[in-house]
Design an enzyme around this catalytic site. Structure first.
Site, short mmCIF file in Angstrom:
data_model
loop_
_atom_site.label_atom_id
_atom_site.label_comp_id
_atom_site.label_asym_id
_atom_site.label_seq_id
_atom_site.Cartn_x
_atom_site.Cartn_y
_atom_site.Cartn_z
N ASP A 1 -6.57 4.09 -4.76
CA ASP A 1 -7.42 3.85 -3.60
C ASP A 1 -8.17 5.22 -3.37
O ASP A 1 -8.23 6.06 -4.29
CB ASP A 1 -6.42 3.58 -2.43
CG ASP A 1 -7.10 3.06 -1.48
OD1 ASP A 1 -7.49 1.76 -1.34
OD2 ASP A 1 -7.40 3.44 -0.29
N LYS B 1 0.90 -1.21 0.10
CA LYS B 1 0.06 0.05 -0.16
C LYS B 1 0.83 1.15 0.10
O LYS B 1 2.06 1.16 0.39
CB LYS B 1 -0.87 -0.12 1.44
CG LYS B 1 -2.14 0.65 0.91
CD LYS B 1 -3.03 -0.08 0.25
CE LYS B 1 -4.51 0.55 0.09
NZ LYS B 1 -5.48 -0.45 -0.56
#
Ligand code: GLU
Length: 449
Positions: free
Chosen positions: A166, A126
């Site tokens: 995201d 991430k």
């Protein structure tokens, strides 16, 4: 609790006291692993759990950009390459002012298990930045993305790490990020970023995939309970890309999403976000950069509730699709009191651990965990990588069909794994154990490092 599991958990609690979301996700996953760890005493000698909670690599970097007035601003960029045992690191980038190392770690940890559940060869990662896209001009967004990629490009690659979008990173940002990568490296590298536009290597259905996948998972749940999605009402939170996909698929299948939320409050549309015009308006709201859901209420003449969450509304199904810890204990109690029967997590870790425990205890109440429910997005990202490396393009029907197959398979894994460990119908534990088993097996096979 298993002594080894407890020891590693206490180590995480002490070491990451200042990163509560990371502690929260480790507690949530470990709670499900008791029986697996009991059955594998060899894990302790190999310190499998201690290795599993330590990111393989994590970078921070400076991102400087100039606004439209020529004034320079400095942000922090992150990439947390959490676990690469089963494939190149894979996971989204989040641009939000609250981004900090604990958020990157919690998301990277979750991503590792989620990606394992897809059955595809992708590791967990991430990244993101504490940059706030709200109210920024297109040119400012471009300069920020270019600066961000100027630092990140040396750490990623199609066989190393493949970022995607995201929160705060959609198709436009991915375009600028990809463009800068290509400019710096002088190559058109296959699959280095996913969520690309269709004109330059993106996959059809990728924009819809997370929302569609969540609804396919929901369909599986309903089918197993002898119910159909037709005519059902869904209370959802968020109004971004994921929520858009949910509204669109729900509409196609005859269900309706009756709430949306934003940082400013929530809207209630009793007729549902269930016309082409309404669904497409969500994209306009997102593109405006205003980050306000009240715009929907103003446009379609429905009620807006400032500063409130949508969990007190009457609905059959709840789908939190906004962000972490959106549903706390008070909201969980309201959901149960309002007769919601199916709680389908969509955003990463949308429920606090106490609220999740409370919901899981309710008789006849079904909880589906986000790491399984929202895995359709990253799964189609992996399909995008496949298409890029094969240098071909699959039709929307083909991708959608594959996505549905993957979601059915993820659902079955959750059900079967929980049953195998004597836990009954427990989708949360089933997802945690199934994801863990795949990663653990790969780590054990590759030796100690
Ligand atoms: N950010 C999305 C997720 O949390 C997508 C990641 C990806 O496609 O790599 O799964």
């Amino acid at each position: 609790m298993n002594a080894y599991l407890e020891r590693v958990l206490n180590h995480v609690r002490a070491k990451y006291a200042a990163e509560p979301e990371f502690v929260q996700t480790v507690e949530e996953v470990f709670e499900s692993l008791e029986f697996v760890i009991d059955a594998h005493p060899e894990y302790e000698k190999a310190d499998l759990l201690g290795r599993l909670v330590e990111p393989e690599r994590m970078f921070t970097f400076r991102v400087v950009w100039t606004d439209d007035q020529g004034i320079a601003h400095t942000n922090t960029g992150y990439r947390c390459q959490f676990n690469g045992a089963i494939g190149p690191y894979k996971g989204g980038l989040r641009f939000r002012p609250t981004v900090y190392p604990g958020e990157m770690k919690f998301l990277g940890f979750e991503q590792t298990f989620k990606n394992a559940l897809t059955g595809l060869p992708i590791g967990g990662a991430k990244g993101g930045s504490d940059f706030d896209p709200t109210g920024k001009s297109d040119a400012e967004i471009m300069r920020f993305c270019q600066s961000f990629m100027s630092a990140l490009y040396r750490y990623i690659g199609p066989d190393i790490d493949v970022p995607a979008g995201d929160i705060g990173v959609g198709g436009r940002e991915i375009g600028y990020l990809f463009g800068q990568y290509r400019r710096l490296k002088g190559v058109w590298e296959n699959g280095v970023i996913t969520g690309k536009g269709f004109s330059y290597g993106g996959s059809l259905i990728r924009p819809e995939a997370t929302g569609y996948g969540a609804v396919y998972y929901l369909e599986n749940v309903l089918k197993d309970h002898g119910e159909s999605i037709q005519g059902k009402t869904i209370a959802a939170s968020g109004f971004g890309n994921v929520c858009w996909g949910i509204c669109k698929k729900a509409m196609q299948l005859g269900a309706k999403v009756v709430t949306l939320s934003g940082p400013d409050g929530y809207i209630y549309d009793p007729d549902g976000v269930a016309t082409e015009e309404k669904v497409e308006y969500l994209l306009e709201m997102r593109a405006s950069g205003r980050n306000r859901v009240q715009d929907y209420a103003d446009k379609f003449g429905v009620q807006f509730f400032p500063g409130e969450k949508p969990w007190g509304v009457k609905a059959d199904i709840a789908m939190p699709a906004a962000m972490q810890n959106d549903v706390k204990m008070d909201s969980a109690e309201k959901l149960v009191a309002n007769g919601v029967k199916y709680y389908i997590e969509v955003a990463n870790m949308p429920t606090t651990n106490d609220a999740l425990a409370y919901l899981r205890k309710q008789e006849g109440f079904v909880v589906a965990p986000s790491k399984a429910v929202n895995a359709g997005g990253v799964a189609v990202s992996a399909l995008e990588m496949s298409q890029n490396s094969e240098r071909l393009v699959w039709s929307a029907e083909e991708v959608d069909e594959k996505l549905r197959g993957i979601m059915n398979n993820i659902y079955r894994q959750c059900v079967d794994t929980a049953a195998e460990y004597g836990l009954g119908y427990d989708l949360v534990s089933g997802a945690n154990i199934a994801g863990f088993k795949r990663v653990a097996e790969a780590m054990m096979a590759q030796g100690i490092f």
